[in-house]
Design a protein around this motif. Structure first.
Motif, PDB file in Angstrom:
ATOM      1  N   ILE A 164      23.699 -34.145  23.322  1.00 30.23           N
ATOM      2  CA  ILE A 164      22.619 -33.684  22.198  1.00 30.23           C
ATOM      3  C   ILE A 164      22.499 -32.847  22.606  1.00 30.23           C
ATOM      4  CG2 ILE A 164      20.403 -35.065  21.941  1.00 30.23           C
ATOM      5  CD1 ILE A 164      21.181 -37.500  22.875  1.00 30.23           C
ATOM      6  N   LEU A 165      22.283 -32.258  24.077  1.00 30.62           N
ATOM      7  CA  LEU A 165      21.676 -30.988  23.772  1.00 30.62           C
ATOM      8  C   LEU A 165      22.583 -29.844  22.673  1.00 30.62           C
ATOM      9  CD1 LEU A 165      19.493 -29.452  25.371  1.00 30.62           C
ATOM     10  CD2 LEU A 165      21.510 -28.467  26.946  1.00 30.62           C
TER      11      LEU A 165
ATOM     12  N   SER B 245      24.461 -30.317  20.381  1.00 33.84           N
ATOM     13  CA  SER B 245      24.262 -30.757  19.251  1.00 33.84           C
ATOM     14  C   SER B 245      23.001 -29.751  18.879  1.00 33.84           C
ATOM     15  CB  SER B 245      24.407 -32.112  18.878  1.00 33.84           C
ATOM     16  OG  SER B 245      23.889 -33.053  19.103  1.00 33.84           O
ATOM     17  N   SER B 246      22.209 -29.572  19.312  1.00 31.16           N
ATOM     18  CA  SER B 246      21.326 -29.155  18.998  1.00 31.16           C
ATOM     19  C   SER B 246      20.912 -27.527  18.665  1.00 31.16           C
ATOM     20  CB  SER B 246      19.760 -29.764  20.043  1.00 31.16           C
ATOM     21  OG  SER B 246      19.988 -28.794  20.839  1.00 31.16           O
ATOM     22  N   LEU B 247      19.569 -27.268  18.412  1.00 32.99           N
ATOM     23  CA  LEU B 247      19.689 -25.726  17.807  1.00 32.99           C
ATOM     24  C   LEU B 247      20.069 -24.992  19.400  1.00 32.99           C
ATOM     25  CD1 LEU B 247      17.253 -25.171  15.048  1.00 32.99           C
ATOM     26  CD2 LEU B 247      19.216 -24.978  15.080  1.00 32.99           C
ATOM     27  N   VAL B 248      19.396 -25.749  19.947  1.00 38.28           N
ATOM     28  CA  VAL B 248      19.352 -24.522  21.506  1.00 38.28           C
ATOM     29  C   VAL B 248      20.940 -25.068  22.621  1.00 38.28           C
ATOM     30  CG1 VAL B 248      16.895 -24.080  21.937  1.00 38.28           C
ATOM     31  CG2 VAL B 248      17.681 -26.676  22.298  1.00 38.28           C
ATOM     32  N   SER B 249      21.914 -25.139  21.666  1.00 43.82           N
ATOM     33  CA  SER B 249      23.431 -25.253  22.696  1.00 43.82           C
ATOM     34  C   SER B 249      23.912 -24.815  23.175  1.00 43.82           C
ATOM     35  CB  SER B 249      24.464 -25.759  21.311  1.00 43.82           C
ATOM     36  OG  SER B 249      25.259 -25.584  21.839  1.00 43.82           O
TER      37      SER B 249
ATOM     38  N   LEU C   2      24.392 -20.845  23.699  1.00 44.94           N
ATOM     39  CA  LEU C   2      24.391 -19.458  24.303  1.00 44.94           C
ATOM     40  C   LEU C   2      25.460 -18.743  25.061  1.00 44.94           C
ATOM     41  CD1 LEU C   2      21.662 -19.008  26.110  1.00 44.94           C
ATOM     42  CD2 LEU C   2      22.065 -20.698  27.695  1.00 44.94           C
TER      43      LEU C   2
ATOM     44  N   LYS D 124      27.271 -15.830  24.176  1.00 46.15           N
ATOM     45  CA  LYS D 124      26.123 -14.409  24.447  1.00 46.15           C
ATOM     46  C   LYS D 124      26.933 -13.944  25.670  1.00 46.15           C
ATOM     47  CE  LYS D 124      22.155 -15.620  22.039  1.00 46.15           C
ATOM     48  NZ  LYS D 124      20.235 -16.018  21.999  1.00 46.15           N
ATOM     49  N   LEU D 125      27.407 -14.963  26.266  1.00 48.31           N
ATOM     50  CA  LEU D 125      28.501 -14.303  28.037  1.00 48.31           C
ATOM     51  C   LEU D 125      29.660 -13.748  27.344  1.00 48.31           C
ATOM     52  CD1 LEU D 125      26.635 -16.388  30.341  1.00 48.31           C
ATOM     53  CD2 LEU D 125      25.972 -13.854  29.683  1.00 48.31           C
TER      54      LEU D 125
ATOM     55  N   ILE E 264      23.419 -36.540  27.736  1.00 48.31           N
ATOM     56  CA  ILE E 264      22.781 -35.193  27.982  1.00 48.31           C
ATOM     57  C   ILE E 264      23.244 -33.860  27.306  1.00 48.31           C
ATOM     58  CG2 ILE E 264      21.302 -33.336  29.295  1.00 48.31           C
ATOM     59  CD1 ILE E 264      19.971 -35.571  30.718  1.00 48.31           C
TER      60      ILE E 264
END
Lengths: 235, 195
Positions: free
Chosen positions: A164-165, A167-171, A175, A178-179, A161
């Protein structure tokens, strides 16, 4: 050497390893065809796709050892047999890691020339070669990261999970940037520029060489941790 | 009714279900607290995929499926009960996620999450194993569909995403069509196949 041969043989009889292999090869080639139908391509812009297949190979090569057999066949796990035949735990881990590297490099050798051949890009050959080698390194390191996490957790679900998460656009790593900009030092983002200039990537962060080193550092660190845990723990 | 209760009790006593639900809610709360303009649904849908796969995969991980069929020999009834139990758990979690995450259109967002979970559930009924179902679903919704961009607007997740991003009617139709399709395949498989 015999242990390596055994590991290669075991891995090659795992359907999931072939699925990962196919995911890399078919995924990259199909994406390249799609991109080429839309306009200018660099031949390497589909390569981030292969990370998923590499992660699958890295994870299942070890999680398969812990999958319990059918209860009708005794319900045993392969790891006990592996450790009986190769009692040195260090050697088991090393040969396993080497097997994963070999398989991922093999998938790169199959996928990349085809992807580049489809694209026929206007890019100098040496730049293409650098991008392909960088992408191969990224795949190998991702596979090893997945492998190390699997060794520690003895289960493939969470590393799959995560990888794969990420290497996707919603990595998740993306995220976190940004912090805090420290997130650029996380393994998957640090190595992002290894794919070369052909891939649209994050705007800031580490360059290819330092980034690759940071990612390799993560892989080594996690593999060492895995080795420590694996050596100390009951099978 | 007893069959549904039995299925619910199986789900309740499976540690992985609890961990997944807790993980989904914790992620939602964290993302909502971070107050960044991100689509929380896109992140937590991975949890719903897992939540859909678990009820099927755990039956086939050992001998439990045999026991289940001895207890409930009517496969059709079993599948209906299992789907209902899964849908109940999913709907409760999705509702909590939508509210906790402060979704703009909570009903649509929750419906989308339930759809993704049920789709993964149907895929799991077909392939029966956790890892292939998980990798296939995650690759589809996280990699393939964003990469295909406009070419992929009829893929299951993108069609259903209309539920909370665009026209709810189109989203509902798309979601129903996909559930009907994969559900039919899963049903035939479930009724026909050997243990």
């Amino acid at each position: 050497m015999n242990a390596l041969k055994a590991e290669l043989y075991k891995a090659s009889t795992l359907p999931a390893v072939w699925a990962g292999f196919a995911l890399t090869v078919v995924g990259c080639i199909a994406l390249e065809v799609l991109l080429a139908s839309q306009g200018d391509v660099t031949g390497t812009d589909s390569l981030p796709m292969g990370t998923v297949g590499a992660a699958v190979i890295g994870v299942v090569a070890f999680s398969s050892e812990y999958t319990a057999n059918s209860a009708d066949a005794g319900g045993g796990r392969q790891i006990t047999t592996t450790l009986t035949t190769t009692p040195s735990k260090t050697r088991v881990l090393l040969t396993k890691a080497l097997t994963i590297v070999i398989l991922i490099v093999l998938s790169a050798v199959v996928a990349m020339p085809v992807a580049v051949g489809i694209a026929r890009p206007d890019v100098p050959a040496d730049e293409l070669l650098t991008s392909c080698l960088g992408a191969t390194l990224y795949w190998v390191l991702s596979g090893l990261l997945g492998f190390a996490i699997t060794v520690v957790l003895r289960n493939g679900v969470i590393p799959l999970i995560l990888l794969i998460l990420n290497s996707s656009l919603v990595s998740v790593s993306l995220l976190l940037t940004k912090l805090t900009s420290l997130a650029y030092w996380l393994p998957d983002l640090a190595g992002r520029r290894l794919f070369g200039s052909g891939v649209r990537t994050v705007d800031s962060g580490l360059d290819a060489v330092p980034g690759g080193l940071v990612m390799a550092g993560w892989a080594v660190l996690l593999c060492l941790l895995a080795g420590f845990v694996f050596a100390r723990r009951d099978a | 009714m007893n069959v549904v209760l039995a299925e619910l009790s199986k789900l309740r006593t499976l540690p992985l279900t609890g961990f997944t639900v807790a993980g989904i809610l914790a992620c939602t709360a964290l993302l909502a607290a971070a107050d960044q303009a991100v689509d929380i649904i896109m992140y937590v849908q991975a949890g719903f995929v897992l939540l859909g796969i678990i009820p099927v995969a755990h039956e086939h991980a050992g001998r439990q499926f045999g026991t289940t069929l001895i207890a409930v020999p009517a496969r059709g009834r079993l599948l209906v009960a299992k789907s209902l139990a899964t849908a109940v758990v999913m709907a409760l979690t999705a509702a909590a996620t939508a509210v906790l995450g402060g979704a703009e259109r909570p009903v649509g967002a929750a419906a989308y999450l339930v759809f993704i979970g049920l789709f993964a559930y149907a895929v799991a009924v077909v392939v029966r194993q956790l890892i292939p179902a998980l990798v296939g679903m995650l690759s589809l919704i996280l990699i393939v569909s964003p990469v295909l961009a406009d070419h992929g607007r009829w893929l299951p997740d993108r069609a259903a995403a209309e539920l909370y991003q665009g026209s709810a009617t189109i989203g509902a139709l798309g979601a129903l069509a996909w559930v009907a399709l994969i559900g039919a395949v899963a049903t035939v498989q479930f009724l026909r196949r050997d243990l």
